[in-house]
Structure formats: C-alpha cells, structure tokens
Design a protein around this motif. Structure first.
Motif, PDB file in Angstrom:
ATOM      1  N   VAL A 110       0.930  -1.010   0.035  1.00 33.65           N
ATOM      2  CA  VAL A 110      -0.058   0.016  -0.016  1.00 33.65           C
ATOM      3  C   VAL A 110       1.026   1.335  -0.118  1.00 33.65           C
ATOM      4  O   VAL A 110       2.272   1.098   0.144  1.00 33.65           O
ATOM      5  CB  VAL A 110      -0.758   0.113   1.219  1.00 33.65           C
ATOM      6  CG1 VAL A 110      -1.988  -1.330   1.247  1.00 33.65           C
ATOM      7  CG2 VAL A 110       0.001  -0.062   2.351  1.00 33.65           C
ATOM      8  N   ILE A 111       0.256   2.422  -0.077  1.00 34.77           N
ATOM      9  CA  ILE A 111       1.110   3.714  -0.225  1.00 34.77           C
ATOM     10  C   ILE A 111       0.729   4.380   0.947  1.00 34.77           C
ATOM     11  O   ILE A 111      -0.221   4.688   1.220  1.00 34.77           O
ATOM     12  CB  ILE A 111       0.731   4.333  -1.727  1.00 34.77           C
ATOM     13  CG1 ILE A 111       0.949   3.555  -2.818  1.00 34.77           C
ATOM     14  CG2 ILE A 111       1.408   5.815  -1.510  1.00 34.77           C
ATOM     15  CD1 ILE A 111       0.480   4.281  -3.824  1.00 34.77           C
ATOM     16  N   VAL A 112       1.645   4.681   1.757  1.00 37.20           N
ATOM     17  CA  VAL A 112       1.489   5.491   2.981  1.00 37.20           C
ATOM     18  C   VAL A 112       2.417   6.857   2.942  1.00 37.20           C
ATOM     19  O   VAL A 112       3.722   6.792   2.714  1.00 37.20           O
ATOM     20  CB  VAL A 112       1.947   4.783   4.291  1.00 37.20           C
ATOM     21  CG1 VAL A 112       1.929   5.456   5.634  1.00 37.20           C
ATOM     22  CG2 VAL A 112       1.130   3.466   4.692  1.00 37.20           C
ATOM     23  N   ASN A 113       1.621   8.148   2.981  1.00 36.81           N
ATOM     24  CA  ASN A 113       2.196   9.175   2.735  1.00 36.81           C
ATOM     25  C   ASN A 113       3.087   9.418   1.496  1.00 36.81           C
ATOM     26  O   ASN A 113       4.215   9.854   1.498  1.00 36.81           O
ATOM     27  CB  ASN A 113       3.263   9.657   4.082  1.00 36.81           C
ATOM     28  CG  ASN A 113       2.280  10.035   5.199  1.00 36.81           C
ATOM     29  OD1 ASN A 113       1.361   9.941   5.241  1.00 36.81           O
ATOM     30  ND2 ASN A 113       3.097  10.025   6.408  1.00 36.81           N
ATOM     31  N   GLY A 114       2.693   8.737   0.390  1.00 38.71           N
ATOM     32  CA  GLY A 114       3.327   8.837  -0.699  1.00 38.71           C
ATOM     33  C   GLY A 114       4.395   7.603  -0.862  1.00 38.71           C
ATOM     34  O   GLY A 114       5.252   7.436  -1.984  1.00 38.71           O
ATOM     35  N   ARG A 115       4.716   6.891   0.071  1.00 34.75           N
ATOM     36  CA  ARG A 115       5.691   5.805   0.151  1.00 34.75           C
ATOM     37  C   ARG A 115       5.315   4.305   0.295  1.00 34.75           C
ATOM     38  O   ARG A 115       4.174   4.177   1.074  1.00 34.75           O
ATOM     39  CB  ARG A 115       6.615   6.125   1.267  1.00 34.75           C
ATOM     40  CG  ARG A 115       7.958   5.168   1.313  1.00 34.75           C
ATOM     41  CD  ARG A 115       8.800   5.562   2.158  1.00 34.75           C
ATOM     42  NE  ARG A 115       9.824   4.685   2.908  1.00 34.75           N
ATOM     43  CZ  ARG A 115      10.011   3.738   3.547  1.00 34.75           C
ATOM     44  NH1 ARG A 115       8.662   3.688   4.679  1.00 34.75           N
ATOM     45  NH2 ARG A 115      10.826   3.027   3.957  1.00 34.75           N
ATOM     46  N   ILE A 132      -3.108   6.803   3.765  1.00 31.11           N
ATOM     47  CA  ILE A 132      -3.031   5.529   3.377  1.00 31.11           C
ATOM     48  C   ILE A 132      -3.863   5.448   2.160  1.00 31.11           C
ATOM     49  O   ILE A 132      -5.033   5.777   2.006  1.00 31.11           O
ATOM     50  CB  ILE A 132      -3.383   4.600   4.404  1.00 31.11           C
ATOM     51  CG1 ILE A 132      -2.614   4.653   5.845  1.00 31.11           C
ATOM     52  CG2 ILE A 132      -3.112   3.255   3.906  1.00 31.11           C
ATOM     53  CD1 ILE A 132      -3.228   3.931   6.746  1.00 31.11           C
ATOM     54  N   THR A 133      -3.238   4.799   0.987  1.00 29.55           N
ATOM     55  CA  THR A 133      -3.844   4.291  -0.174  1.00 29.55           C
ATOM     56  C   THR A 133      -3.817   3.154  -0.618  1.00 29.55           C
ATOM     57  O   THR A 133      -2.650   2.656  -0.364  1.00 29.55           O
ATOM     58  CB  THR A 133      -3.123   5.625  -1.392  1.00 29.55           C
ATOM     59  OG1 THR A 133      -3.186   6.807  -1.108  1.00 29.55           O
ATOM     60  CG2 THR A 133      -4.071   5.450  -2.749  1.00 29.55           C
ATOM     61  N   THR A 134      -4.937   2.700  -0.841  1.00 24.89           N
ATOM     62  CA  THR A 134      -5.084   0.950  -1.043  1.00 24.89           C
ATOM     63  C   THR A 134      -5.325   1.106  -2.755  1.00 24.89           C
ATOM     64  O   THR A 134      -5.811   1.908  -3.263  1.00 24.89           O
ATOM     65  CB  THR A 134      -5.865   0.370  -0.309  1.00 24.89           C
ATOM     66  OG1 THR A 134      -7.242   0.691  -0.592  1.00 24.89           O
ATOM     67  CG2 THR A 134      -5.671   0.381   1.078  1.00 24.89           C
ATOM     68  N   THR A 163      -2.076  -8.425  -8.245  1.00 23.89           N
ATOM     69  CA  THR A 163      -2.234  -7.202  -8.979  1.00 23.89           C
ATOM     70  C   THR A 163      -2.243  -5.934  -8.227  1.00 23.89           C
ATOM     71  O   THR A 163      -1.679  -4.981  -8.485  1.00 23.89           O
ATOM     72  CB  THR A 163      -3.258  -7.554  -9.793  1.00 23.89           C
ATOM     73  OG1 THR A 163      -3.001  -8.488 -10.838  1.00 23.89           O
ATOM     74  CG2 THR A 163      -3.480  -6.168 -10.880  1.00 23.89           C
ATOM     75  N   PRO A 164      -3.254  -6.001  -7.018  1.00 25.38           N
ATOM     76  CA  PRO A 164      -3.303  -4.814  -6.295  1.00 25.38           C
ATOM     77  C   PRO A 164      -1.711  -4.361  -5.611  1.00 25.38           C
ATOM     78  O   PRO A 164      -1.730  -2.928  -5.821  1.00 25.38           O
ATOM     79  CB  PRO A 164      -4.216  -5.224  -4.903  1.00 25.38           C
ATOM     80  CG  PRO A 164      -5.000  -6.508  -5.667  1.00 25.38           C
ATOM     81  CD  PRO A 164      -4.033  -7.101  -6.616  1.00 25.38           C
ATOM     82  N   GLY A 165      -1.254  -5.350  -5.293  1.00 26.16           N
ATOM     83  CA  GLY A 165       0.042  -4.884  -4.755  1.00 26.16           C
ATOM     84  C   GLY A 165       1.041  -4.265  -5.830  1.00 26.16           C
ATOM     85  O   GLY A 165       1.788  -3.164  -5.902  1.00 26.16           O
ATOM     86  N   GLN A 166       1.038  -4.903  -6.872  1.00 22.88           N
ATOM     87  CA  GLN A 166       1.718  -4.430  -8.228  1.00 22.88           C
ATOM     88  C   GLN A 166       1.253  -2.928  -8.753  1.00 22.88           C
ATOM     89  O   GLN A 166       2.043  -2.175  -8.915  1.00 22.88           O
ATOM     90  CB  GLN A 166       1.568  -5.419  -9.543  1.00 22.88           C
ATOM     91  CG  GLN A 166       1.952  -6.731  -9.265  1.00 22.88           C
ATOM     92  CD  GLN A 166       3.351  -7.100  -9.428  1.00 22.88           C
ATOM     93  OE1 GLN A 166       4.108  -6.147  -9.923  1.00 22.88           O
ATOM     94  NE2 GLN A 166       3.741  -8.405  -9.340  1.00 22.88           N
TER      95      GLN A 166
END
Length: 248
Positions: A110-115, A132-134, A163-166
C-alpha cells in the motif's frame, strides 16, 4: 579303581559351571540395570518442579483512526494488529491481499504518505494521522488511473492475486522516478536517472512477485503509463470492453 563313567562325569562338571543358564544371565542383567538407574531416579525425584509460566495480560483494544483513501476509519484494534489485518478484517477493504505475510511477495503493498510499504510488516497503530492509499483508492470518481488502464491494455496480470500490490507499487514507482529517486541500477546515483528504462522498472518492482510470470507485460504496462500511453479511462467502459472480449 576309577570307572570310565566316573572320569567322564568329573570332566563335564567344570564345563557346566562355566556355562550359566539363560535365566540366570537375564536376572543378572536386570539387577545391574536397576542398580545403575537408581541414582538417576533419586535425582529426578529431588528436582523441584519448574514454576508455571505466567501468561501475560492481554492488552485491550483501543480506538485507532486511520485515513484510508480519503476516508477516516475509527477501528477498535489491539496494538499487535498489523496494518494489513486492520485494512482487511476491520475496515473491510479486501483489495489488499495477504500473500506470504512475511514481507517477501509484495501482494500487501500500500502507499503511506506517498511511500510504498508492505502492510503485513507494520502495525496499524503506527499510522494514525498518515495518508494511506490502497488499490481501492487509485481510481477517482469511477475513472481508472493511468497505471490501472495500462495494466489492462497490456494484459499485465493473470490470476490477479498480486495485481493490487503491483498497481500500488507501480504508482509509487512513477512518483519516485519523477522526484528523482535513484535505484541500484541507476548509472549515477548523484543525479536523476535520465530515463525510466526496463532495467530501472524491473529493479524498482523487484519487491513484487508474480507467480504467474507476467513480468514482461508488467514492465510494458509501467513503461506505457510513464510515457503517457495509459490514459485515464472510465471503469464501466473498461469492464464492458473486457466482457465483450471474453464473449468473443
């Protein structure tokens, strides 16, 4: 006068004494084993029993507020709950997948604070107040992101479990490259990479495993999204297109 029989009897007697019976041998062996084990039995009897291990008191759940895809979720979580389990089991966001649960496959990215991070390796309580972005948050108002569109156009998935992680990893990868972040294969880490080559993409996506082996198409999709080939598209139109392709 000594008879023949008496001479034979006197000669056989020592031989009989030198050959003990099987019963006598077994009795002697059992007695020796008992004597040898006696000191150990006494030592075991005198050893005090170890005290019972104290079961630690469980920490009660407490409210934790996570901002996921622009929405605040207040969840009752124990401190040991991972971010991955918080997203799936408590917030009901099932897009993020649990693969190895050890930070080795990247399915939970996932992406947390752009990372980008592996959500299985971090605790949910550590991310209060962060963005947090999923995978559910990549599309906006029913419009797929360029990366999502490129993955569809280039068939960059098969079973779809990874695919979600990719997608999250590729989205963060493009932002990292635009910000000038170097990688291991960058020729000069002191300067911004000249271009996002296939080697750069493979290195930057090396933390995401595809067990179906769609790596070539994943690289092509990310390259297309970087070059502007994966333009935004409506989710319904993409689904309709895939359905028509399947029916054909």
């Amino acid at each position: 006068m000594t008879t023949r029989n008496e001479c034979q009897d006197s000669g056989d007697e020592p031989a009989a004494l030198l050959q003990p019976s099987r019963r006598r041998f077994l009795q002697s062996a059992a007695a020796a084993a008992t004597v040898g084990a006696a000191p150990h039995l006494r030592a075991d009897a005198q050893t005090p029993a170890a005290p019972a291990a104290r079961v630690p008191d469980s920490v009660p759940p407490r409210p934790v507020t996570l901002t996921v895809n622009g929405r605040a979720y207040t969840l009752q979580l124990e401190p040991r709950v991972t971010l991955l389990d918080a997203l799936r089991e408590y917030a009901g966001l099932m897009g993020t997948k649990k693969g190895c649960d050890r930070g080795q496959c990247g399915a939970c990215t996932v992406i947390v604070n752009g990372r980008r991070i592996n959500s299985c390796l971090t605790l949910a309580v550590m991310h209060e107040g962060e963005t947090i972005t999923t995978v559910e948050g990549l599309a906006s108002n029913g419009v797929l992101s360029p990366v999502q569109r490129a993955f569809i156009e280039h068939d960059a998935f098969q079973c779809g479990y990874c695919t979600p992680g990719q997608l999250c990893s590729a989205t963060a990868l493009l932002d990292e490259f635009r910000n000038g972040t170097a990688s291991v294969v960058t020729a000069d880490v002191r300067t911004r990479p000249a271009r996002l080559s296939d080697d750069e993409i493979r290195e930057r996506m090396s933390g995401n495993i595809c067990r179906c082996g769609a790596y070539a198409n994943i690289v092509a999709a990310i390259r297309a999204a970087h070059e502007g080939g994966g333009q935004a598209a409506n989710v319904r139109s993409i689904v309709h297109r895939m359905t028509d392709h399947g029916n054909a």
